[in-house]
Design a protein around this motif. Structure first.
Motif, PDB file in Angstrom:
ATOM      1  N   GLU A 287      79.742  65.032  54.404  1.00  0.00           N
ATOM      2  CA  GLU A 287      80.209  66.077  55.316  1.00  0.00           C
ATOM      3  C   GLU A 287      80.729  65.440  56.601  1.00  0.00           C
ATOM      4  O   GLU A 287      80.105  65.517  57.657  1.00  0.00           O
ATOM      5  CB  GLU A 287      79.082  67.071  55.622  1.00  0.00           C
ATOM      6  CG  GLU A 287      78.598  67.816  54.397  1.00  0.00           C
ATOM      7  CD  GLU A 287      77.606  68.926  54.740  1.00  0.00           C
ATOM      8  OE1 GLU A 287      77.569  69.372  55.907  1.00  0.00           O
ATOM      9  OE2 GLU A 287      76.877  69.353  53.823  1.00  0.00           O
ATOM     10  N   PRO A 288      81.885  64.792  56.537  1.00  0.00           N
ATOM     11  CA  PRO A 288      82.394  64.075  57.709  1.00  0.00           C
ATOM     12  C   PRO A 288      82.734  64.979  58.894  1.00  0.00           C
ATOM     13  O   PRO A 288      82.842  64.487  60.021  1.00  0.00           O
ATOM     14  CB  PRO A 288      83.645  63.372  57.167  1.00  0.00           C
ATOM     15  CG  PRO A 288      84.050  64.166  55.964  1.00  0.00           C
ATOM     16  CD  PRO A 288      82.763  64.651  55.360  1.00  0.00           C
ATOM     17  N   LEU A 289      82.901  66.278  58.677  1.00  0.00           N
ATOM     18  CA  LEU A 289      83.239  67.190  59.779  1.00  0.00           C
ATOM     19  C   LEU A 289      82.005  67.759  60.479  1.00  0.00           C
ATOM     20  O   LEU A 289      82.135  68.421  61.513  1.00  0.00           O
ATOM     21  CB  LEU A 289      84.101  68.345  59.270  1.00  0.00           C
ATOM     22  CG  LEU A 289      85.457  67.989  58.667  1.00  0.00           C
ATOM     23  CD1 LEU A 289      86.240  69.253  58.351  1.00  0.00           C
ATOM     24  CD2 LEU A 289      86.256  67.086  59.590  1.00  0.00           C
ATOM     25  N   ALA A 290      80.833  67.505  59.946  1.00  0.00           N
ATOM     26  CA  ALA A 290      79.613  68.063  60.530  1.00  0.00           C
ATOM     27  C   ALA A 290      79.422  67.542  61.949  1.00  0.00           C
ATOM     28  O   ALA A 290      79.506  66.343  62.206  1.00  0.00           O
ATOM     29  CB  ALA A 290      78.400  67.716  59.672  1.00  0.00           C
ATOM     30  N   GLY A 291      79.162  68.448  62.872  1.00  0.00           N
ATOM     31  CA  GLY A 291      78.940  68.090  64.262  1.00  0.00           C
ATOM     32  C   GLY A 291      80.177  68.173  65.132  1.00  0.00           C
ATOM     33  O   GLY A 291      80.080  68.130  66.362  1.00  0.00           O
ATOM     34  N   TYR A 292      81.352  68.327  64.517  1.00  0.00           N
ATOM     35  CA  TYR A 292      82.584  68.404  65.301  1.00  0.00           C
ATOM     36  C   TYR A 292      82.885  69.845  65.723  1.00  0.00           C
ATOM     37  O   TYR A 292      82.443  70.812  65.079  1.00  0.00           O
ATOM     38  CB  TYR A 292      83.763  67.879  64.493  1.00  0.00           C
ATOM     39  CG  TYR A 292      83.837  66.370  64.422  1.00  0.00           C
ATOM     40  CD1 TYR A 292      84.313  65.633  65.501  1.00  0.00           C
ATOM     41  CD2 TYR A 292      83.421  65.681  63.278  1.00  0.00           C
ATOM     42  CE1 TYR A 292      84.371  64.252  65.446  1.00  0.00           C
ATOM     43  CE2 TYR A 292      83.477  64.300  63.214  1.00  0.00           C
ATOM     44  CZ  TYR A 292      83.958  63.596  64.305  1.00  0.00           C
ATOM     45  OH  TYR A 292      84.013  62.229  64.250  1.00  0.00           O
ATOM     46  N   LEU A 293      83.649  69.959  66.805  1.00  0.00           N
ATOM     47  CA  LEU A 293      84.257  71.232  67.176  1.00  0.00           C
ATOM     48  C   LEU A 293      85.496  71.417  66.312  1.00  0.00           C
ATOM     49  O   LEU A 293      86.363  70.529  66.250  1.00  0.00           O
ATOM     50  CB  LEU A 293      84.637  71.225  68.658  1.00  0.00           C
ATOM     51  CG  LEU A 293      85.344  72.473  69.190  1.00  0.00           C
ATOM     52  CD1 LEU A 293      84.379  73.656  69.249  1.00  0.00           C
ATOM     53  CD2 LEU A 293      85.932  72.198  70.583  1.00  0.00           C
ATOM     54  N   LEU A 294      85.600  72.560  65.633  1.00  0.00           N
ATOM     55  CA  LEU A 294      86.706  72.833  64.724  1.00  0.00           C
ATOM     56  C   LEU A 294      87.595  73.932  65.285  1.00  0.00           C
ATOM     57  O   LEU A 294      87.120  74.855  65.961  1.00  0.00           O
ATOM     58  CB  LEU A 294      86.179  73.243  63.350  1.00  0.00           C
ATOM     59  CG  LEU A 294      85.189  72.281  62.680  1.00  0.00           C
ATOM     60  CD1 LEU A 294      84.699  72.862  61.349  1.00  0.00           C
ATOM     61  CD2 LEU A 294      85.813  70.906  62.471  1.00  0.00           C
ATOM     62  N   GLU A 295      88.886  73.847  64.981  1.00  0.00           N
ATOM     63  CA  GLU A 295      89.867  74.851  65.422  1.00  0.00           C
ATOM     64  C   GLU A 295      90.577  75.438  64.210  1.00  0.00           C
ATOM     65  O   GLU A 295      91.052  74.697  63.343  1.00  0.00           O
ATOM     66  CB  GLU A 295      90.892  74.207  66.357  1.00  0.00           C
ATOM     67  CG  GLU A 295      92.003  75.160  66.801  1.00  0.00           C
ATOM     68  CD  GLU A 295      93.153  74.430  67.465  1.00  0.00           C
ATOM     69  OE1 GLU A 295      93.046  74.149  68.672  1.00  0.00           O
ATOM     70  OE2 GLU A 295      94.158  74.120  66.764  1.00  0.00           O
ATOM     71  N   ILE A 296      90.639  76.765  64.162  1.00  0.00           N
ATOM     72  CA  ILE A 296      91.325  77.457  63.069  1.00  0.00           C
ATOM     73  C   ILE A 296      92.200  78.568  63.662  1.00  0.00           C
ATOM     74  O   ILE A 296      91.699  79.413  64.413  1.00  0.00           O
ATOM     75  CB  ILE A 296      90.315  78.065  62.078  1.00  0.00           C
ATOM     76  CG1 ILE A 296      89.496  76.963  61.410  1.00  0.00           C
ATOM     77  CG2 ILE A 296      91.030  78.908  61.024  1.00  0.00           C
ATOM     78  CD1 ILE A 296      88.454  77.484  60.437  1.00  0.00           C
ATOM     79  N   PRO A 297      93.498  78.613  63.345  1.00  0.00           N
ATOM     80  CA  PRO A 297      94.334  79.730  63.784  1.00  0.00           C
ATOM     81  C   PRO A 297      93.893  81.032  63.093  1.00  0.00           C
ATOM     82  O   PRO A 297      93.511  81.019  61.921  1.00  0.00           O
ATOM     83  CB  PRO A 297      95.743  79.344  63.335  1.00  0.00           C
ATOM     84  CG  PRO A 297      95.672  77.882  63.031  1.00  0.00           C
ATOM     85  CD  PRO A 297      94.268  77.603  62.595  1.00  0.00           C
ATOM     86  N   ILE A 298      93.912  82.125  63.831  1.00  0.00           N
ATOM     87  CA  ILE A 298      93.548  83.427  63.254  1.00  0.00           C
ATOM     88  C   ILE A 298      94.623  84.446  63.598  1.00  0.00           C
ATOM     89  O   ILE A 298      95.423  84.246  64.521  1.00  0.00           O
ATOM     90  CB  ILE A 298      92.168  83.916  63.762  1.00  0.00           C
ATOM     91  CG1 ILE A 298      92.139  83.982  65.290  1.00  0.00           C
ATOM     92  CG2 ILE A 298      91.059  83.016  63.235  1.00  0.00           C
ATOM     93  CD1 ILE A 298      90.867  84.586  65.857  1.00  0.00           C
ATOM     94  N   SER A 299      94.645  85.541  62.855  1.00  0.00           N
ATOM     95  CA  SER A 299      95.647  86.587  63.097  1.00  0.00           C
ATOM     96  C   SER A 299      95.229  87.528  64.215  1.00  0.00           C
ATOM     97  O   SER A 299      96.059  88.251  64.766  1.00  0.00           O
ATOM     98  CB  SER A 299      95.885  87.384  61.808  1.00  0.00           C
ATOM     99  OG  SER A 299      94.659  87.929  61.326  1.00  0.00           O
ATOM    100  N   SER A 300      93.959  87.540  64.559  1.00  0.00           N
ATOM    101  CA  SER A 300      93.464  88.395  65.636  1.00  0.00           C
ATOM    102  C   SER A 300      93.744  87.751  66.993  1.00  0.00           C
ATOM    103  O   SER A 300      94.042  86.565  67.094  1.00  0.00           O
ATOM    104  CB  SER A 300      91.963  88.624  65.483  1.00  0.00           C
ATOM    105  OG  SER A 300      91.662  89.252  64.268  1.00  0.00           O
ATOM    106  N   VAL A 301      93.614  88.563  68.030  1.00  0.00           N
ATOM    107  CA  VAL A 301      93.746  88.101  69.405  1.00  0.00           C
ATOM    108  C   VAL A 301      92.410  88.316  70.104  1.00  0.00           C
ATOM    109  O   VAL A 301      91.770  89.366  69.935  1.00  0.00           O
ATOM    110  CB  VAL A 301      94.867  88.857  70.149  1.00  0.00           C
ATOM    111  CG1 VAL A 301      94.928  88.433  71.616  1.00  0.00           C
ATOM    112  CG2 VAL A 301      96.209  88.601  69.466  1.00  0.00           C
TER     113      VAL A 301
END
Length: 311
Positions: A287-301
Motif C-alpha cells: 500500500e504505497p499510498l498509505a499515509g499520503y494526502l490524496l486529491e481527487i476531482p469531484i463533480s460537486s462544489v
C-alpha cells in the motif's frame, strides 16, 4: 487520483481548506501540522507542539489548535501556543477529538473515549457493540466559554451543518452512525433522525464534510482488525442526507481512510487523509499510498469553511 506532496503520515486526520495555506492537515501520531498548496505544490511540515487533534481557522488569519487536553491559540509558523479554553472532565482516557467552527462562529468540539481503540483492536471484542458512552460534544464561544451540547456519546467525530435550516450532522463513530439534529434558537440540539448507519465490516464513519448541494462526504475508517477481516473496499461515500441515498462511492487503494475536505481554487477537489500506522510491515509494501494526502476531482462544489470571529 494523485498524491499531494512528499509527507507520508503515520496517522493523518482532519484536513481543512485555507485560502492562504491550501490544505492544512495533521499527523497526530507524529504531532505534525502539514500544509500543501495545490497551485504551487509547496509543502511545509511544522511541529504541532503537543498531541493535536484538530485545527480551526479564525477570521484574523490565525488558528486555534484543539489538543487532547484543551484548546490553544497557536501559530505553527512561529511555534507559539497560548491557552484558550478547557472543557471540564478531560483525562488520559477522555480527551478532545474532532472539531470545527460552526455557522454560529463557535467552535464545536467532541471528545473521545480512549478505551475505544483497545476495544476495537482486541480480537474478542473487535466486532462487538461498544458499551460505554462517556464522551460529549462541546460548543465554545469566541471568548472561550464552554457549553456541553450533547452527552452519552461513545466517540464524537465528524461535524457538518446545513445552515439554511439550522440542521447539524454529527457522527458517533462507535455507534457506526450519523445523527441529524436541529439547532434551536435556545442553543439546544434536538434529535431528528439517523441518516446513515454503516455495517461493522464497512468501517465506521469518521471524518466528514459537506458540499454546496448539502450532500455529506464521509470517510469509512476500518481499524486494524476490521481491515483484516473485511472484504469490502476502503471507501468514501457521498450521501444525500434527505433521501438517505448514497450518490457516489470513491474506492481507495489503502486499508485506512480517515477524513476528507473539499478544496482547491474551484472548490471542486476532494482531499483525503489516510493512515499507515495500523498496517503490518507486510501490508505497508503493498500500500504505497498509505499515509499520503490524496486529491481527487469531484463533480460537486464545496463551501467556504466557517471561521471563528475571535474577540
Amino acid at each position: 487520483m494523485k498524491t499531494c506532496g512528499h509527507y507520508q503520515a503515520e496517522f493523518a486526520v482532519r484536513p481543512i481548506w485555507h485560502k492562504q495555506f491550501g490544505v492544512i492537515w495533521l499527523d497526530i501520531s507524529a504531532q505534525k501540522i502539514i500544509t500543501y498548496h495545490p497551485t504551487t505544490e509547496e509543502e511545509h511540515v511544522y511541529d504541532a507542539m503537543g498531541p493535536i487533534e484538530a485545527i480551526v481557522s479564525t477570521e484574523d488569519g490565525q488558528f486555534i489548535g484543539v489538543y487532547k487536553d484543551g484548546l490553544y491559540k497557536i501559530s505553527f509558523k512561529m511555534g507559539t501556543k497560548k491557552p484558550f479554553a478547557f472543557p471540564p472532565g478531560l483525562s488520559a482516557l477522555h480527551y478532545l477529538n474532532d472539531a470545527k467552527c460552526g455557522p454560529d462562529g463557535y467552535i464545536w468540539v467532541g471528545s473521545s473515549d480512549g478505551f475505544f481503540k483497545k476495544f476495537r483492536e482486541t480480537a474478542p471484542t473487535s466486532m462487538s457493540d461498544y458499551p460505554f458512552h462517556n464522551s460529549k460534544l462541546f460548543r465554545i464561544s469566541p471568548n472561550g466559554e464552554v457549553q456541553a451540547l450533547l452527552e452519552n456519546i461513545a466517540l464524537s467525530n465528524g461535524l457538518a451543518w446545513k445552515k439554511e435550516t439550522n440542521t447539524f450532522y454529527h457522527i458517533d463513530s462507535a455507534k457506526q452512525s450519523i445523527f441529524q439534529y436541529k439547532f434551536t434558537e435556545e442553543a439546544i440540539l434536538e434529535f431528528q433522525r439517523i441518516v446513515y448507519t454503516s455495517e461493522m465490516l464497512e468501517g465506521f464513519p469518521g471524518g466528514m464534510t459537506i458540499d454546496a448541494q448539502d450532500n455529506l462526504w464521509i470517510a469509512l475508517f476500518k481499524g486494524g482488525l476490521i481491515a483484516q477481516k473485511s472484504n469490502k473496499p476502503t471507501r468514501i461515500i457521498c450521501l444525500n442526507p434527505t433521501t438517505m441515498q448514497i450518490l457516489e462511492e470513491i474506492h481507495l487503494p489503502v486499508s485506512h481512510v480517515t477524513s476528507c475536505v473539499i478544496g482547491g481554487e474551484g472548490l471542486n477537489k476532494l482531499y483525503i487523509t489516510t493512515a499507515k500506522e495500523p498496517l503490518s510491515q507486510g501490508r505497508e509494501a503493498k500500500e504505497p499510498l498509505a499515509g499520503y494526502l490524496l486529491e481527487i476531482p469531484i463533480s460537486s462544489v464545496g463551501m467556504e469553511q466557517f471561521v471563528v470571529p475571535l474577540c
